[in-house]
Scaffold this motif. Structure first.
Motif, PDB file in Angstrom:
ATOM      1  N   THR A 496       1.003  -1.159   0.156  1.00 34.98           N
ATOM      2  CA  THR A 496       0.046   0.001  -0.009  1.00 34.98           C
ATOM      3  C   THR A 496       0.964   1.232   0.104  1.00 34.98           C
ATOM      4  O   THR A 496       2.036   1.448   0.682  1.00 34.98           O
ATOM      5  N   ILE A 497       0.451   2.266  -0.592  1.00 30.85           N
ATOM      6  CA  ILE A 497       1.137   3.630  -0.627  1.00 30.85           C
ATOM      7  C   ILE A 497       0.673   4.363   0.618  1.00 30.85           C
ATOM      8  O   ILE A 497      -0.314   4.268   1.077  1.00 30.85           O
ATOM      9  N   PRO A 498       1.804   5.531   1.165  1.00 29.20           N
ATOM     10  CA  PRO A 498       3.214   5.364   0.654  1.00 29.20           C
ATOM     11  C   PRO A 498       4.115   4.042   0.964  1.00 29.20           C
ATOM     12  O   PRO A 498       3.981   3.580   2.241  1.00 29.20           O
ATOM     13  N   VAL A 499       4.565   3.401  -0.139  1.00 27.50           N
ATOM     14  CA  VAL A 499       5.310   2.155   0.148  1.00 27.50           C
ATOM     15  C   VAL A 499       6.485   2.237   0.881  1.00 27.50           C
ATOM     16  O   VAL A 499       7.366   3.242   0.803  1.00 27.50           O
ATOM     17  N   ASP A 500       6.353   1.493   2.159  1.00 29.25           N
ATOM     18  CA  ASP A 500       7.410   1.356   3.043  1.00 29.25           C
ATOM     19  C   ASP A 500       7.249   2.500   4.034  1.00 29.25           C
ATOM     20  O   ASP A 500       8.368   2.642   4.781  1.00 29.25           O
ATOM     21  N   CYS A 501       6.382   3.397   3.959  1.00 28.80           N
ATOM     22  CA  CYS A 501       6.574   4.672   4.897  1.00 28.80           C
ATOM     23  C   CYS A 501       5.099   4.724   5.787  1.00 28.80           C
ATOM     24  O   CYS A 501       5.037   5.812   6.174  1.00 28.80           O
ATOM     25  N   GLY A 502       4.350   3.625   5.386  1.00 26.99           N
ATOM     26  CA  GLY A 502       3.272   3.935   6.341  1.00 26.99           C
ATOM     27  C   GLY A 502       3.403   4.048   7.804  1.00 26.99           C
ATOM     28  O   GLY A 502       2.593   4.944   8.510  1.00 26.99           O
ATOM     29  N   ASP A 503       4.247   3.227   8.333  1.00 25.36           N
ATOM     30  CA  ASP A 503       4.480   3.500  10.014  1.00 25.36           C
ATOM     31  C   ASP A 503       5.257   4.730  10.228  1.00 25.36           C
ATOM     32  O   ASP A 503       5.009   5.402  11.039  1.00 25.36           O
ATOM     33  N   LEU A 504       6.028   5.228   9.405  1.00 24.48           N
ATOM     34  CA  LEU A 504       6.632   6.625   9.477  1.00 24.48           C
ATOM     35  C   LEU A 504       5.736   7.697   9.498  1.00 24.48           C
ATOM     36  O   LEU A 504       5.778   8.368  10.392  1.00 24.48           O
ATOM     37  N   LEU A 505       4.677   7.570   8.603  1.00 24.02           N
ATOM     38  CA  LEU A 505       3.626   8.678   8.476  1.00 24.02           C
ATOM     39  C   LEU A 505       2.517   8.558   9.322  1.00 24.02           C
ATOM     40  O   LEU A 505       1.754   9.160   9.261  1.00 24.02           O
ATOM     41  N   GLY A 506       2.233   7.167   9.672  1.00 24.05           N
ATOM     42  CA  GLY A 506       1.210   6.918  10.374  1.00 24.05           C
ATOM     43  C   GLY A 506      -0.184   7.018   9.623  1.00 24.05           C
ATOM     44  O   GLY A 506      -1.084   7.296   9.986  1.00 24.05           O
ATOM     45  N   LEU A 507      -0.092   6.382   8.502  1.00 26.11           N
ATOM     46  CA  LEU A 507      -1.225   6.543   7.454  1.00 26.11           C
ATOM     47  C   LEU A 507      -1.244   5.363   6.445  1.00 26.11           C
ATOM     48  O   LEU A 507       0.062   4.930   6.155  1.00 26.11           O
TER      49      LEU A 507
END
Length: 645
Positions: A496-507
């Motif tokens: 799911t996008i943002p790819v590999d950044c979901g935990d960083l951005l919390g979404l």
């Protein structure tokens, strides 16, 4: 500190040389730039090298105490060479050759062109290897400018196929798998079947097109490295530089990669060009300067600063008295430590007759001459401060693959990645914050604030670095269409996008929409209402705090702008392009969280701090046509004040 002019003595009667040199000294110059378009003067016939003319020019410069930047003349191959090898000319995408008569008309894949470049550069270097007056060598001129970064000839097709053969280790099946050529029955049985992405029905494969962009960039970097290597083999201590044009983020070449082949980076700074009704905004000029400084992460030279109106066929805005001097000061404030004006005297003949110089063709010193003279007098006492490195608390990251990906698939007719970067940069500019504009591959761990705009192509290495940065206490601002594709310009299956950044951005992003209009989406936040446009992500918050939501009937349940705590830092996400007031507010919060100072500056006033602790100055620049007060100082129109801190 280098202070000088671009001088083209071969365009004038030789009897004028000494008087010109004396007047150049009267200006306050210590350097001239010569030679960059004079191939025929140096080699009037194949193999007959004649440097006697420039011997006399350099001898007089040395006698007068002027240093010389000498240009290799490869941007303008002579007519005799094109007559002998007409296939040197690059081609348009319809297969038509570019005609001899302009500049930058040669194909970088042409073997005869490379061979003749090697001969003229080798002869030049051997002839001048012991010349003490030459303090730097400029290779070529404005590589990739004016469409010269693209060529569609058969040589380039063969070279592109070789480029892909090398990339995929000769395995055509690996290329087919990576590109997904099963789509539209585009499988290749061999690399010799691969086309150039010339116009076709609908469009070419996006992965193929990204590799084509990389190939175009590789050609220019390789050409720069080839010239630098030739010079260094003969003159090991040579300072090799190049004069980059503006608009580097829109070129089909990674200028940061080209810069790694050089000792010094230079910039041709044109706040106004032919046909412009008014100059670029102060923040746009500053963005260009910050981008050039970021190519090597070092101070730079300006090899073409303007004083008069400019244009080849259509001229533009004439800088107001004091305005071009202000732009020169702005360049120095942003890390320029050597500045030359284009040009000493405007041309009387040829294509640049309306690129007005310090002197007009009548050769009479007037306002522009004395303005340059005053600038040189004013700036010289600050040499020690202005040659120190620039230390910025904030950085904007860009990625060549991502910029190319948007050229390939714009997604929104309004989405201009460079314009988005400039808008984000402008908020910090107006707050008096210095910003580095750097490649995403560069180490950004030391910055307090990092902005990641529209970086559609990412990889696990980058996302891990960004997470580590925020976890260690950094503040990141990430915008929509970031972490959507992999390095091959493909969507990432199963993520799911943002790819590999979901935990960083919390979404996560549930859906997206390209709205094709500005300020057409209502948004609502704790501080009131706003608008947004161009594009939007339908954000589903998880751990992120919602700062702004969409406020139209169908999409009120989705967030538009969020903030997420991650480790000791914070990550903001802009799922759309908000109106200016909202953007100012969000970035203001991010700056406050990062501990960056925000100055209250009037519109059109710039403030830059330079120097080292204990020896710092604040440079105040009034870009307005009217008088203003800023930070307690009265500033007349286009005035610059250097204040000790």
């Amino acid at each position: 500190m280098l202070l000088g002019v671009d001088y083209y003595p071969e365009q004038w009667d030789p009897s004028m040389l000494e008087a010109d040199m004396d007047r150049i000294l009267e200006l306050g110059c210590n350097v001239i730039r010569i030679g960059e378009f004079a191939w025929h003067r140096m080699e009037p016939e194949e193999g007959r090298f004649d440097f006697s003319y420039f011997d006399a020019v350099i001898a007089m410069a040395r006698e007068k105490g002027l240093q010389v930047i000498f240009g290799t003349p490869t941007a303008a191959p002579p007519a005799w060479l094109i007559r002998k090898h007409p296939d040197i000319l690059s081609q348009f995408d319809n297969g038509a050759p570019r005609a001899f008569g302009g500049r930058h008309v040669a194909c970088y894949s042409s073997v005869p062109y490379r061979e003749h470049c090697a001969k003229i550069i080798t002869a030049l270097a051997r002839h001048y290897k012991d010349e003490t007056a030459i303090m730097a060598w400029q290779i070529d001129n404005e590589l990739g400018h004016e469409g010269s970064d693209l060529c569609w000839c058969p040589r380039c097709r063969a070279a592109f196929q070789d480029f892909l053969r090398h990339k995929f280790g000769g395995d055509i099946h690996a290329l087919n798998e990576t590109y997904g050529t099963a789509f539209w029955s585009q499988e290749y049985n061999g690399f010799e079947e691969i086309p150039l992405p010339t116009p076709t029905i609908t469009t070419h494969n996006p992965a193929l097109r990204l590799d084509w962009e990389r190939f175009c960039s590789y050609k220019l970097r390789d050409f720069a490295a080839f010239q630098s290597r030739l010079l260094k083999e003969i003159i090991p201590h040579a300072v090799v530089m190049h004069d980059f044009p503006g608009g580097g983020l829109g070129k089909h070449a990674d200028y940061a990669a080209v810069a790694q082949t050089l000792d010094r980076v230079a910039y041709n700074n044109y706040p106004v060009w032919g046909g412009q009704k008014e100059p670029l905004s102060p923040s746009e000029i500053a963005f260009g300067l910050d981008y050039i400084r970021g190519l090597k992460g070092e101070n730079f030279w300006i090899t073409e600063a303007i004083m008069g109106a400019q244009g080849h066929d259509i001229t533009g805005f004439l800088p107001r008295p004091g305005q071009a001097k202000l732009w020169s000061w702005q360049g120095m404030a942003h890390g320029c430590e050597g500045l030359l004006y284009f040009r000493y005297r405007g041309a009387a003949k040829g294509a640049e007759q309306f690129c007005y110089g310090i002197l007009d063709a009548d050769n009479v010193p007037r306002r522009r001459f004395f303005e340059v003279q005053r600038f040189f007098q004013e700036v010289r006492p600050y040499e020690q401060v202005l040659t120190t490195p620039v230390h910025s608390g904030a950085a904007i990251l860009y990625d060549y693959d991502s910029l190319a990906s948007f050229r390939i698939q714009r997604q929104s007719i309004l989405l201009d990645c460079e314009a988005e970067m400039k808008r984000l940069h402008g908020v910090l500019f107006r707050a008096g914050q210095s910003v580095d504009v750097i490649p995403a591959s560069r180490d950004f761990s030391r910055y307090k604030l990092v902005i990641v705009p529209n970086m559609i192509v990412t990889d696990p290495t980058f996302t891990a670095r960004l997470k580590n940065y925020v976890a260690a206490g950094g503040v990141a601002v990430v915008t929509y269409r970031t972490a959507v594709k992999d390095r091959d310009n493909n969507l990432v299956f199963g993520k799911t996008i943002p790819v590999d950044c979901g935990d960083l951005l919390g979404l996560y992003v549930e859906e997206t929409e390209s709205v094709q209009a500005y300020d057409c989406i209502p948004i609502a936040g704790e501080t009131g209402a706003g608008t947004a446009g161009i594009f939007r992500d339908m954000i589903v918050p998880q751990s992120a705090q919602v700062l702004w939501r969409y406020d139209d009937p169908f999409y009120r349940r989705y967030a538009a702008i969020t903030r997420n705590s991650y480790g000791r830092g914070a990550a903001y996400y802009l799922g759309t392009t908000p109106d200016q007031a909202t953007l100012d507010q969000v970035l203001g919060q991010a700056m406050e969280r990062a501990g960056l100072e925000r100055l209250a500056l009037p519109e059109g006033v710039e403030a830059v701090v330079r120097g080292t602790t204990g020896s710092q100055v604040r440079i105040l620049l009034n870009h307005n046509e009217t008088a203003v007060r800023a930070l307690g100082e009265a500033l007349s129109p286009f005035q610059v004040k250097v204040l000790p801190l």
